[in-house]
Design a protein around this motif. Sequence first.
Motif, short mmCIF file in Angstrom:
data_model
loop_
_atom_site.label_atom_id
_atom_site.label_comp_id
_atom_site.label_asym_id
_atom_site.label_seq_id
_atom_site.Cartn_x
_atom_site.Cartn_y
_atom_site.Cartn_z
N UNK A 224 -14.39 29.34 -5.88
CA UNK A 224 -13.31 29.90 -5.05
C UNK A 224 -13.73 29.97 -3.59
N UNK A 225 -12.71 29.98 -2.73
CA UNK A 225 -12.92 30.10 -1.29
C UNK A 225 -12.65 31.54 -0.87
N UNK A 226 -13.24 31.97 0.25
CA UNK A 226 -12.95 33.32 0.73
C UNK A 226 -11.54 33.42 1.28
N UNK A 227 -11.02 34.63 1.36
CA UNK A 227 -9.75 34.86 2.04
C UNK A 227 -9.95 34.58 3.52
N UNK A 228 -9.17 33.65 4.07
CA UNK A 228 -9.33 33.27 5.47
C UNK A 228 -8.45 34.17 6.33
N UNK A 229 -9.10 34.93 7.21
CA UNK A 229 -8.37 35.80 8.13
C UNK A 229 -8.69 35.42 9.56
N UNK A 230 -7.81 35.82 10.47
CA UNK A 230 -8.03 35.59 11.89
C UNK A 230 -8.92 36.70 12.46
N UNK A 231 -9.36 36.51 13.68
CA UNK A 231 -10.24 37.48 14.32
C UNK A 231 -9.58 38.85 14.45
N UNK A 232 -8.24 38.88 14.53
CA UNK A 232 -7.54 40.16 14.65
C UNK A 232 -7.28 40.81 13.30
#
Length: 402
Positions: A224-232
Motif C-alpha cells: 500500500x501507498x501512504x495517504x498523500x496530503x499537501x503541505x497544508x
Amino acid sequence: MTYSSQFLTRLETRGFIHQVTDPAALDDAAKNSIITAYVGFDCTAPSLHIGNLVSIMMLRHLQQSGHRPIVVMGGGTTKIGDPSGKDEARQLLTDDQIRANMASIRRIFERFLTFGDGPTDAVMVNNDDWLSGLAYIPFLRDVGRHFSINRMLSFDSVKLRLDREQPLSFLEFNYMIFQAYDYLELNRRFGCTLQMGGSDQWGNIVNGTDLIRRVDARDAYGLTTPLITRADGAKMGKTAKGAVWLHEDQLPHFDYWQFWRNTHDADVGKFLRLFTDLPLSEIARLESLPGAEINSAKEMLATEATALCRGRAAAETAAETARATFAEGGAGEDLPQFATPAPITIIDALIGLGFAASKNEARKLVAQGGARIDGEAAATDAAMVAPGQKVSAGKKRHGMIV
C-alpha cells in the motif's frame, strides 16, 4: 528496509511505499522473476481523479521495471460500492451507467501503460466477468467460510462507520470478500502475486493474500501507498472546485496544468517524485532552487505531470497559455471559456466560468476587488463583459468570454 530489486527500490526512493505484507520475499521475487501485480478501479464516474494517480503511477513503475501490470476494472464491485473511507453508501449505478463509465476510463490507462500480449505488457480485465456468474450458496461455502466476522468488524473500512453510528449495508459489508476473491481469480488466471492500493485498502488486500494461502496454498503479497496530503494538511486532489479529474472531458487541459502549477513550495519535490518520470538527480536540483526560482520547478512539475496524463502537446499548449496569460498579460487560447451571444454581467461570467458557485459568492468576489475584466477590477456587480474579453478571479484563475 533497503531493497535490492529495481521495482521496490524505485517505489521506495520515490515515496510510494507505506506497508508491505512480506517485504523480503516480495523483493526477492521482484529481483529474480517477472511478477504480475494488479490495482482495481471501480467505475463510479466517467473519469478517475488525482486520488487514483498514485496507484496508476505504481503500475507504470512496475512495467518500467520489467514486470506485468493488470488493471482491474470493477464492473462487478461497482455494483456494490467500496465502504473504505466513505461516510455513507455510494449511489448504486445501473449496468448501462457502469459500462459507459468503464469505456471512458479505459482511455486514461493507455497514456500510462503499454498494452499487448508480451510478457510485461499490461492487461485490462473486468471483474464482472467472474463475479456476476457466482452462485451464492457455493460461494458462501467455498469462500465465505474463510472469513471471520470478528476480524472483518475490526477493519477500518467497517469499524469507522460503525463507531460513528453511520449505517453500513450488508451489500457493502460483502465488498471486502469480493475484492479478496478478485485476487484469488487473478492469481489463478494470470499468476498474479501482488495487489497494490492506497493505505485504506490494507485490510482488503490482506484478506486476499490470506484467501489465496488458505484455498490454494500459494504465496501472495500486498503493498500500500501512504495517504498523500499537501503541505497544508489537505487531502491530495481536493480543491474548492471539487475533484481534479484525469479525463479532459471533465477538466480542461489548462485547469489540470494549473492545478500542478499551484503546488505549495514544500510539496514540489514530493510531487515530482510521485507524479513525473524525471530522474531523481534532476528532481533534487529542482526542489533545491532558491526563492522565486522554485516557480520554474513548479512549471516543470505541471508540464511533466500533464504530459503523462494528457499528452505532450496538451502540456506544452497549457504552459504556453499560462505564459501568455501571466507573463505577458494576454489571453492564451487554452483558457477556460464561457460562450454567450451577448454581453453579460460580471456575476454571470464568474458563475459561467466556474469561478463562483453562486451569485452570493460572485458578489463577494467583486466586493473584495478580486474580479477583473481584461485586467481592470470590476467596479460593481452590474459591470458588463462582452465576448472576447478576459475575466479573472484572483491572481490565478482566468477565463475567456466567447
